[in-house]
Design a protein around this motif. Structure first.
Motif, PDB file in Angstrom:
ATOM      1  N   TYR A 125      58.997 -29.131  44.045  1.00 25.14           N
ATOM      2  CA  TYR A 125      59.364 -30.476  43.617  1.00 25.14           C
ATOM      3  C   TYR A 125      60.837 -30.711  43.886  1.00 25.14           C
ATOM      4  O   TYR A 125      61.684 -29.880  43.570  1.00 25.14           O
ATOM      5  N   ASN A 126      61.155 -31.843  44.462  1.00 21.67           N
ATOM      6  CA  ASN A 126      62.505 -32.208  44.893  1.00 21.67           C
ATOM      7  C   ASN A 126      63.296 -32.774  43.721  1.00 21.67           C
ATOM      8  O   ASN A 126      63.549 -33.962  43.647  1.00 21.67           O
ATOM      9  N   SER A 127      63.678 -31.904  42.795  1.00 19.82           N
ATOM     10  CA  SER A 127      64.428 -32.359  41.615  1.00 19.82           C
ATOM     11  C   SER A 127      65.919 -32.286  41.869  1.00 19.82           C
ATOM     12  O   SER A 127      66.490 -31.217  41.948  1.00 19.82           O
ATOM     13  N   GLY A 128      66.535 -33.427  42.006  1.00 22.59           N
ATOM     14  CA  GLY A 128      67.984 -33.487  42.139  1.00 22.59           C
ATOM     15  C   GLY A 128      68.527 -33.177  43.519  1.00 22.59           C
ATOM     16  O   GLY A 128      69.729 -33.145  43.711  1.00 22.59           O
ATOM     17  N   MET A 129      67.667 -32.924  44.488  1.00 20.45           N
ATOM     18  CA  MET A 129      68.159 -32.674  45.841  1.00 20.45           C
ATOM     19  C   MET A 129      68.502 -34.016  46.468  1.00 20.45           C
ATOM     20  O   MET A 129      67.777 -34.987  46.308  1.00 20.45           O
ATOM     21  N   THR A 130      69.613 -34.077  47.176  1.00 23.85           N
ATOM     22  CA  THR A 130      70.003 -35.330  47.789  1.00 23.85           C
ATOM     23  C   THR A 130      70.106 -35.164  49.288  1.00 23.85           C
ATOM     24  O   THR A 130      70.554 -34.122  49.753  1.00 23.85           O
ATOM     25  N   ALA A 182      64.268 -37.165  50.541  1.00 19.13           N
ATOM     26  CA  ALA A 182      63.422 -37.714  51.597  1.00 19.13           C
ATOM     27  C   ALA A 182      61.970 -37.768  51.143  1.00 19.13           C
ATOM     28  O   ALA A 182      61.200 -38.593  51.602  1.00 19.13           O
ATOM     29  N   SER A 183      61.608 -36.884  50.257  1.00 21.63           N
ATOM     30  CA  SER A 183      60.248 -36.811  49.744  1.00 21.63           C
ATOM     31  C   SER A 183      60.309 -36.194  48.360  1.00 21.63           C
ATOM     32  O   SER A 183      61.218 -35.413  48.067  1.00 21.63           O
ATOM     33  N   PRO A 184      59.344 -36.504  47.502  1.00 20.59           N
ATOM     34  CA  PRO A 184      59.364 -35.855  46.193  1.00 20.59           C
ATOM     35  C   PRO A 184      59.034 -34.361  46.281  1.00 20.59           C
ATOM     36  O   PRO A 184      59.334 -33.616  45.371  1.00 20.59           O
TER      37      PRO A 184
END
Length: 181
Positions: free
Chosen positions: A110-115, A118-120
């Motif tokens: 899960y893309n938590s806090g990544m900047t 681009a996708s969850p």
């Protein structure tokens, strides 16, 4: 001549055996304890003085609907002395989750806090570069904790060049989970 050929073959064999296999620490770096808190925290990855531990007791299935499964778990980062392996500080845990697509044999974090997001969900490749995120191994361990079988590990996968390679997850990942009980 024969001796040089034998030496070259041995060196090449040693190199090939390490390709696609993660190391939990650099060559001159001692790894920290595999377990903390009586075996509840299990070492996932360790490198450059930081280790990531998955909390075995926190692993939960959020979605169990073939072909997709979502498992959440807590990860605790810790600092350790690279010369002794001694844990010097354990930080607060954070909740993570992985999506496992069993139909297509794909795992996502899960893309938590990544900047920028681009996708969850961020794809976790079973082979190739190791350590893009230290949570890769924790995601593999979470699946193993719930289902008692590897998701990516124990088999070969095609890399981006089409070469067959062993998964990034070696037997030590599953041994650590099994020995934590």
């Amino acid at each position: 001549m024969k001796r040089m050929f034998l030496m070259a073959a041995l060196m090449m064999s040693a190199l090939l055996m390490t390709l696609g296999r993660p190391s939990t620490a650099d060559a001159n770096e001692l790894i920290p304890s595999e377990y903390l808190n009586g075996g509840v925290l299990i070492l996932g990855e360790a490198s450059h003085g930081t280790a990531w531990y998955i909390d075995r007791s926190s692993v939960r299935v959020e979605q169990e609907g073939p072909p997709k499964y979502i498992i959440s778990f807590q990860v605790f980062p810790a600092r350790y002395d690279m010369t002794t392996g001694e844990i010097t500080r354990v930080f607060d845990g954070s909740w993570q989750k992985c999506l496992y697509d069993v139909e297509h044999d794909r795992m996502y974090l899960y893309n938590s806090g990544m900047t920028p997001p681009a996708s969850p969900w961020v794809y976790i490749d079973p082979v190739g570069l190791v350590g893009e995120t230290p949570l890769d191994t924790c995601g593999e361990m979470a699946w193993y904790i719930i289902y008692k079988k590897p998701f990516y590990g124990g088999r070969q996968w095609r890399d981006s060049d089409g070469q067959s390679r062993w998964s990034n997850y070696g037997d030590e990942v599953y041994r650590r989970v099994d020995n934590s009980y």
